[in-house]
Write a protein that holds these residues in place. Structure first.
Motif, PDB file in Angstrom:
ATOM      1  N   THR A  94      43.768  50.919  30.411  1.00  0.00           N
ATOM      2  CA  THR A  94      44.486  50.686  31.665  1.00  0.00           C
ATOM      3  C   THR A  94      45.783  49.925  31.412  1.00  0.00           C
ATOM      4  O   THR A  94      46.834  50.235  31.964  1.00  0.00           O
ATOM      5  CB  THR A  94      43.599  49.885  32.644  1.00  0.00           C
ATOM      6  OG1 THR A  94      42.363  50.573  32.807  1.00  0.00           O
ATOM      7  CG2 THR A  94      44.269  49.726  33.995  1.00  0.00           C
ATOM      8  N   GLN A  95      45.686  48.933  30.545  1.00  0.00           N
ATOM      9  CA  GLN A  95      46.843  48.084  30.260  1.00  0.00           C
ATOM     10  C   GLN A  95      48.001  48.890  29.687  1.00  0.00           C
ATOM     11  O   GLN A  95      49.165  48.654  30.019  1.00  0.00           O
ATOM     12  CB  GLN A  95      46.419  46.994  29.262  1.00  0.00           C
ATOM     13  CG  GLN A  95      47.492  45.990  28.935  1.00  0.00           C
ATOM     14  CD  GLN A  95      46.981  44.921  27.960  1.00  0.00           C
ATOM     15  OE1 GLN A  95      45.786  44.778  27.737  1.00  0.00           O
ATOM     16  NE2 GLN A  95      47.895  44.178  27.383  1.00  0.00           N
ATOM     17  N   PHE A  96      47.684  49.870  28.837  1.00  0.00           N
ATOM     18  CA  PHE A  96      48.744  50.586  28.128  1.00  0.00           C
ATOM     19  C   PHE A  96      48.978  52.003  28.640  1.00  0.00           C
ATOM     20  O   PHE A  96      49.796  52.727  28.106  1.00  0.00           O
ATOM     21  CB  PHE A  96      48.426  50.629  26.626  1.00  0.00           C
ATOM     22  CG  PHE A  96      48.485  49.276  25.984  1.00  0.00           C
ATOM     23  CD1 PHE A  96      49.696  48.685  25.690  1.00  0.00           C
ATOM     24  CD2 PHE A  96      47.323  48.575  25.705  1.00  0.00           C
ATOM     25  CE1 PHE A  96      49.757  47.425  25.119  1.00  0.00           C
ATOM     26  CE2 PHE A  96      47.364  47.314  25.129  1.00  0.00           C
ATOM     27  CZ  PHE A  96      48.585  46.740  24.835  1.00  0.00           C
ATOM     28  N   ALA A 101      52.112  50.632  23.964  1.00  0.00           N
ATOM     29  CA  ALA A 101      52.728  49.783  22.941  1.00  0.00           C
ATOM     30  C   ALA A 101      52.791  50.569  21.634  1.00  0.00           C
ATOM     31  O   ALA A 101      51.882  51.333  21.330  1.00  0.00           O
ATOM     32  CB  ALA A 101      51.904  48.521  22.758  1.00  0.00           C
ATOM     33  N   PRO A 102      53.841  50.391  20.858  1.00  0.00           N
ATOM     34  CA  PRO A 102      53.904  51.100  19.567  1.00  0.00           C
ATOM     35  C   PRO A 102      52.779  50.648  18.633  1.00  0.00           C
ATOM     36  O   PRO A 102      52.266  51.428  17.851  1.00  0.00           O
ATOM     37  CB  PRO A 102      55.272  50.701  19.014  1.00  0.00           C
ATOM     38  CG  PRO A 102      55.707  49.500  19.798  1.00  0.00           C
ATOM     39  CD  PRO A 102      55.031  49.575  21.118  1.00  0.00           C
ATOM     40  N   THR A 103      52.403  49.397  18.757  1.00  0.00           N
ATOM     41  CA  THR A 103      51.274  48.921  17.948  1.00  0.00           C
ATOM     42  C   THR A 103      50.400  48.021  18.813  1.00  0.00           C
ATOM     43  O   THR A 103      50.903  47.225  19.601  1.00  0.00           O
ATOM     44  CB  THR A 103      51.757  48.100  16.733  1.00  0.00           C
ATOM     45  OG1 THR A 103      52.608  47.056  17.211  1.00  0.00           O
ATOM     46  CG2 THR A 103      52.503  48.960  15.751  1.00  0.00           C
ATOM     47  N   LYS A 128      38.726  69.203  23.677  1.00  0.00           N
ATOM     48  CA  LYS A 128      39.437  69.101  22.387  1.00  0.00           C
ATOM     49  C   LYS A 128      39.798  67.645  22.108  1.00  0.00           C
ATOM     50  O   LYS A 128      39.680  67.176  20.971  1.00  0.00           O
ATOM     51  CB  LYS A 128      40.695  69.972  22.401  1.00  0.00           C
ATOM     52  CG  LYS A 128      41.403  69.980  21.042  1.00  0.00           C
ATOM     53  CD  LYS A 128      42.595  70.905  21.017  1.00  0.00           C
ATOM     54  CE  LYS A 128      43.197  70.982  19.621  1.00  0.00           C
ATOM     55  NZ  LYS A 128      43.537  69.685  19.047  1.00  0.00           N
ATOM     56  N   ASN A 129      40.242  66.912  23.135  1.00  0.00           N
ATOM     57  CA  ASN A 129      40.533  65.491  22.942  1.00  0.00           C
ATOM     58  C   ASN A 129      39.276  64.740  22.512  1.00  0.00           C
ATOM     59  O   ASN A 129      39.312  63.891  21.622  1.00  0.00           O
ATOM     60  CB  ASN A 129      41.062  64.854  24.236  1.00  0.00           C
ATOM     61  CG  ASN A 129      42.455  65.327  24.620  1.00  0.00           C
ATOM     62  OD1 ASN A 129      42.831  65.284  25.769  1.00  0.00           O
ATOM     63  ND2 ASN A 129      43.225  65.788  23.639  1.00  0.00           N
ATOM     64  N   GLN A 130      38.155  65.065  23.142  1.00  0.00           N
ATOM     65  CA  GLN A 130      36.895  64.420  22.768  1.00  0.00           C
ATOM     66  C   GLN A 130      36.596  64.649  21.286  1.00  0.00           C
ATOM     67  O   GLN A 130      36.293  63.710  20.551  1.00  0.00           O
ATOM     68  CB  GLN A 130      35.736  64.973  23.613  1.00  0.00           C
ATOM     69  CG  GLN A 130      35.784  64.584  25.075  1.00  0.00           C
ATOM     70  CD  GLN A 130      34.614  65.181  25.844  1.00  0.00           C
ATOM     71  OE1 GLN A 130      33.715  65.777  25.263  1.00  0.00           O
ATOM     72  NE2 GLN A 130      34.639  65.019  27.149  1.00  0.00           N
ATOM     73  N   CYS A 147      46.382  54.017  17.567  1.00  0.00           N
ATOM     74  CA  CYS A 147      46.379  54.424  18.978  1.00  0.00           C
ATOM     75  C   CYS A 147      47.831  54.643  19.360  1.00  0.00           C
ATOM     76  O   CYS A 147      48.532  53.708  19.720  1.00  0.00           O
ATOM     77  CB  CYS A 147      45.775  53.326  19.858  1.00  0.00           C
ATOM     78  SG  CYS A 147      44.010  53.112  19.653  1.00  0.00           S
ATOM     79  N   ASP A 148      48.303  55.881  19.261  1.00  0.00           N
ATOM     80  CA  ASP A 148      49.708  56.147  19.572  1.00  0.00           C
ATOM     81  C   ASP A 148      49.869  56.419  21.065  1.00  0.00           C
ATOM     82  O   ASP A 148      48.910  56.378  21.834  1.00  0.00           O
ATOM     83  CB  ASP A 148      50.235  57.310  18.728  1.00  0.00           C
ATOM     84  CG  ASP A 148      49.423  58.584  18.938  1.00  0.00           C
ATOM     85  OD1 ASP A 148      48.669  58.657  19.934  1.00  0.00           O
ATOM     86  OD2 ASP A 148      49.537  59.498  18.110  1.00  0.00           O
ATOM     87  N   ALA A 149      51.086  56.695  21.467  1.00  0.00           N
ATOM     88  CA  ALA A 149      51.367  56.916  22.891  1.00  0.00           C
ATOM     89  C   ALA A 149      50.528  58.062  23.456  1.00  0.00           C
ATOM     90  O   ALA A 149      50.076  58.021  24.591  1.00  0.00           O
ATOM     91  CB  ALA A 149      52.849  57.197  23.095  1.00  0.00           C
ATOM     92  N   ASN A 150      50.321  59.106  22.619  1.00  0.00           N
ATOM     93  CA  ASN A 150      49.532  60.257  23.090  1.00  0.00           C
ATOM     94  C   ASN A 150      48.119  59.844  23.493  1.00  0.00           C
ATOM     95  O   ASN A 150      47.545  60.392  24.432  1.00  0.00           O
ATOM     96  CB  ASN A 150      49.431  61.327  21.992  1.00  0.00           C
ATOM     97  CG  ASN A 150      50.755  62.013  21.770  1.00  0.00           C
ATOM     98  OD1 ASN A 150      51.582  62.063  22.681  1.00  0.00           O
ATOM     99  ND2 ASN A 150      50.972  62.518  20.570  1.00  0.00           N
ATOM    100  N   PHE A 151      47.585  58.905  22.745  1.00  0.00           N
ATOM    101  CA  PHE A 151      46.226  58.440  23.028  1.00  0.00           C
ATOM    102  C   PHE A 151      46.122  57.932  24.466  1.00  0.00           C
ATOM    103  O   PHE A 151      45.174  58.240  25.187  1.00  0.00           O
ATOM    104  CB  PHE A 151      45.852  57.326  22.052  1.00  0.00           C
ATOM    105  CG  PHE A 151      44.477  56.764  22.273  1.00  0.00           C
ATOM    106  CD1 PHE A 151      43.374  57.349  21.678  1.00  0.00           C
ATOM    107  CD2 PHE A 151      44.288  55.669  23.103  1.00  0.00           C
ATOM    108  CE1 PHE A 151      42.104  56.848  21.901  1.00  0.00           C
ATOM    109  CE2 PHE A 151      43.015  55.154  23.323  1.00  0.00           C
ATOM    110  CZ  PHE A 151      41.924  55.748  22.714  1.00  0.00           C
ATOM    111  N   PHE A 152      47.093  57.176  24.898  1.00  0.00           N
ATOM    112  CA  PHE A 152      47.050  56.570  26.225  1.00  0.00           C
ATOM    113  C   PHE A 152      47.461  57.540  27.330  1.00  0.00           C
ATOM    114  O   PHE A 152      47.282  57.259  28.504  1.00  0.00           O
ATOM    115  CB  PHE A 152      47.925  55.322  26.262  1.00  0.00           C
ATOM    116  CG  PHE A 152      47.385  54.221  25.403  1.00  0.00           C
ATOM    117  CD1 PHE A 152      46.310  53.463  25.827  1.00  0.00           C
ATOM    118  CD2 PHE A 152      47.924  53.953  24.160  1.00  0.00           C
ATOM    119  CE1 PHE A 152      45.791  52.456  25.042  1.00  0.00           C
ATOM    120  CE2 PHE A 152      47.410  52.947  23.362  1.00  0.00           C
ATOM    121  CZ  PHE A 152      46.330  52.196  23.803  1.00  0.00           C
TER     122      PHE A 152
END
Length: 215
Positions: A94-96, A101-103, A128-130, A147-152
């Motif tokens: 939720t936060q990101f 965040a980049p890291t 597929k994400n799972q 955890c890159d931007a795509n992850f969030f």
């Protein structure tokens, strides 16, 4: 965090029906459905946490419990370590979600990594994400985990906010019966956020837990 007085609740003894206690459901709704179907109107079901993860039906386990409660079935759940992992991971997501965040700090990264590693990939709606993130976790140590931007940005299950709100209300301990009743029993899971001394004080009169409003 959970309000102090809601961490331990006390329920009166069930004098009209039976009380049943079951352990970790872990996202498998078939067995839970059978148990609920066999409850009589005055029976109560206690579930010792770990509702989700690992099985194929985590969102359906939540739906099943909510539907049963809405129909008047008395179901009480305590927080397990998988509930704690979910709440920590969802807080990070939720936060990101809107501003990745980049890291991540190691602590926040660990919340996500631990949750996925224990079967939490059901929170993503896309199969597929799972699979991608389960595979990533299976072959990636915490230090390598990204955890890159795509992850969030990945779509998550629409029930997550309701699941989060429900889990935040769950107590760690349910005491059934009175302190001086040898037939009383205590329902709890693991990883309690109290020391043994603190717990002993809170379970001893006159430090009585909150009486539940409903039976």
């Amino acid at each position: 965090g959970l309000m102090l007085e809601k961490q331990i609740i006390q329920l009166p003894k069930n004098t009209l029906g039976n009380d049943y206690v079951i352990g970790d459901v872990h996202g498998s709704n078939a067995g839970l459905r059978v148990v609920i179907a066999h409850l009589k109107p005055q029976d109560r079901l206690f579930i010792v946490g770990d509702l989700f993860d690992r099985g194929r039906d985590s969102p359906d386990v939540f739906r099943l419990i909510m539907e049963a409660i809405e129909k008047g079935t008395k179901i009480y759940v305590t927080r397990g370590n998988h509930e704690e992992m979910f709440l920590k991971a969802i807080a990070v997501l939720t936060q990101f979600a809107n501003d990745p965040a980049p890291t991540l700090s190691d602590e926040l990264k660990k919340c996500i990594h631990t949750f996925l590693g224990n079967g939490g990939n059901w929170i993503f709606t896309d199969k597929k994400n799972q699979d991608d993130y389960q595979n990533l976790w299976d072959h990636t140590s915490l230090s390598q985990f990204r955890c890159d931007a795509n992850f969030f940005k990945m779509p998550t299950h629409p029930l997550l906010p309701k699941i989060q709100a429900y889990l935040e209300t769950l107590p760690y301990i349910i005491i059934v019966g009175g302190f001086d009743d040898p037939n009383s029993f205590i329902v709890c899971h693991a990883d309690l956020p109290f020391t043994d001394d603190e717990l002993q004080k809170r379970l001893s009169p006159p430090h009585k837990p909150l009486q539940a409003d409903e039976i």
